[in-house]
Design a protein around this motif. Structure first.
Motif, PDB file in Angstrom:
ATOM      1  N   SER A 132       0.790  -1.226   0.211  1.00  0.00           N
ATOM      2  CA  SER A 132       0.141   0.054   0.039  1.00  0.00           C
ATOM      3  C   SER A 132       1.045   0.718   0.087  1.00  0.00           C
ATOM      4  O   SER A 132       0.258   2.159   0.001  1.00  0.00           O
ATOM      5  CB  SER A 132      -0.778   0.231   1.334  1.00  0.00           C
ATOM      6  N   ILE A 133       2.753   1.453   0.309  1.00  0.00           N
ATOM      7  CA  ILE A 133       3.083   2.873  -0.024  1.00  0.00           C
ATOM      8  C   ILE A 133       3.066   2.996  -1.212  1.00  0.00           C
ATOM      9  O   ILE A 133       3.518   2.410  -2.056  1.00  0.00           O
ATOM     10  CB  ILE A 133       4.601   1.792   0.696  1.00  0.00           C
ATOM     11  N   ALA A 134       3.168   4.320  -1.021  1.00  0.00           N
ATOM     12  CA  ALA A 134       2.841   4.927  -3.024  1.00  0.00           C
ATOM     13  C   ALA A 134       4.018   6.149  -2.878  1.00  0.00           C
ATOM     14  O   ALA A 134       4.024   6.753  -1.761  1.00  0.00           O
ATOM     15  CB  ALA A 134       1.646   5.597  -2.759  1.00  0.00           C
ATOM     16  N   PRO A 135       4.847   5.951  -3.801  1.00  0.00           N
ATOM     17  CA  PRO A 135       5.621   7.211  -3.915  1.00  0.00           C
ATOM     18  C   PRO A 135       5.486   7.666  -4.321  1.00  0.00           C
ATOM     19  O   PRO A 135       3.841   8.762  -5.020  1.00  0.00           O
ATOM     20  CB  PRO A 135       6.187   5.962  -5.339  1.00  0.00           C
ATOM     21  N   ASN A 136       6.439   9.419  -4.205  1.00  0.00           N
ATOM     22  CA  ASN A 136       5.453  10.513  -4.057  1.00  0.00           C
ATOM     23  C   ASN A 136       5.939  11.082  -5.235  1.00  0.00           C
ATOM     24  O   ASN A 136       5.090  11.676  -5.889  1.00  0.00           O
ATOM     25  CB  ASN A 136       6.727  11.472  -3.019  1.00  0.00           C
ATOM     26  N   ALA A 137       6.685  10.709  -6.426  1.00  0.00           N
ATOM     27  CA  ALA A 137       6.952  10.841  -7.453  1.00  0.00           C
ATOM     28  C   ALA A 137       7.784   9.775  -7.920  1.00  0.00           C
ATOM     29  O   ALA A 137       8.216   8.433  -7.605  1.00  0.00           O
ATOM     30  CB  ALA A 137       8.178  12.215  -7.527  1.00  0.00           C
ATOM     31  N   ILE A 138       7.547   9.458  -9.129  1.00  0.00           N
ATOM     32  CA  ILE A 138       8.094   8.656 -10.403  1.00  0.00           C
ATOM     33  C   ILE A 138       8.373   9.479 -11.687  1.00  0.00           C
ATOM     34  O   ILE A 138       8.471  10.186 -12.169  1.00  0.00           O
ATOM     35  CB  ILE A 138       7.017   7.521 -11.008  1.00  0.00           C
TER      36      ILE A 138
END
Length: 201
Positions: free
Chosen positions: A171-177
Motif C-alpha cells: 500500500s506504500i505509494a511513492p511521492n514521485a515517479i
C-alpha cells in the motif's frame, strides 16, 4: 611447413587452462583479461579468443544441466531467493518477467519516496524492452529495486509491470515517479497509474 595451430595439443585448452577459465569466469573477469592470464600461465598453448568463448559456453551449459535460458533464469532466481513474477501467452511463451532482490524490496518499502523507471530499447537477444526500476535513499544513493522484461512497449505491458510493482511494495505509494524524456514511456506510465493503481506521478 608445420603451423602450431594445426596441432591439437597446442591449439586447444588443457584441463588446467580450462579450470583457470572457469575460475576467472566465475570471478566475472572479462574474456580479454582471461586471455592475458592464459598466455602468462600457459605460454605453450597459443590460445585465441574463440577458445575462451567456447570454453565459457561449455562451462555455462554444464552448469545449467540442460536447462534452456528461461529455465535457467527461473532456477537462478529460486536459488538466490529472488522474488519474481512471470506471465505467458496461450502458446506457453513468456511475455512478461518481473524480478526483484529481497534486500532491495526492503529498501524501497523503507524509502519509497522517489522511484525512477527507465527502459532500454530491445538491446537483448530476445528484442524485448528491459525496464529498470530504481529507488533513492535519503543520502541520495540509487539502488536497483527490480527489473522487468516486457514483450511490448505498450499500455498493457506497462500496466502489468506497474501492477506487479504495486503488489511488491504493498500500500506504500511513492511521492514521485521519474522517467527520462521518452514520451511514450511517460504516457503509458501516467495512463496506467491513473487507471489501474493508486500511485501518483
Amino acid at each position: 611447413m608445420l603451423y602450431p595451430e594445426g596441432h591439437r595439443q597446442i591449439s586447444g585448452l588443457s584441463p588446467g587452462a580450462k579450470n583457470l577459465v572457469g575460475e576467472l569466469t566465475a570471478a566475472h573477469v572479462k574474456p580479454r583479461h582471461i586471455m592475458k592470464a592464459l598466455e602468462g600461465a600457459f605460454p605453450s598453448l597459443k590460445p585465441n579468443m574463440r577458445h575462451i568463448y567456447n570454453c565459457r559456453d561449455l562451462l555455462r551449459r554444464e552448469r545449467s544441466e540442460g536447462r534452456n535460458a528461461a529455465q535457467e533464469f527461473l532456477h537462478q532466481a529460486v536459488q538466490s531467493n529472488y522474488l519474481f513474477w512471470l506471465d505467458s501467452d496461450e502458446m506457453g511463451r513468456v511475455t512478461y518477467t518481473f524480478i526483484a532482490n529481497p534486500t532491495s524490496v526492503s529498501l524501497v518499502r523503507t524509502y519509497p519516496h522517489v522511484i525512477h523507471i527507465d527502459a532500454t530499447y530491445k538491446t537483448n537477444k530476445y528484442l524485448y524492452p528491459l525496464v529498470e526500476i530504481v529507488g533513492v535513499t535519503p543520502t541520495n544513493k540509487n539502488f536497483l529495486v527490480a527489473w522487468a522484461l516486457l514483450q511490448h512497449e505498450d499500455a498493457v505491458s506497462y500496466r502489468w509491470m506497474l501492477s506487479t510493482f504495486k503488489n511488491l511494495i504493498g500500500s506504500i505509494a511513492p511521492n514521485a515517479i521519474v522517467t527520462d524524456r521518452d514520451l511514450t514511456l511517460g504516457k503509458y506510465i501516467s495512463e496506467a497509474l491513473c487507471k489501474y493503481t493508486s500511485l501518483a506521478v
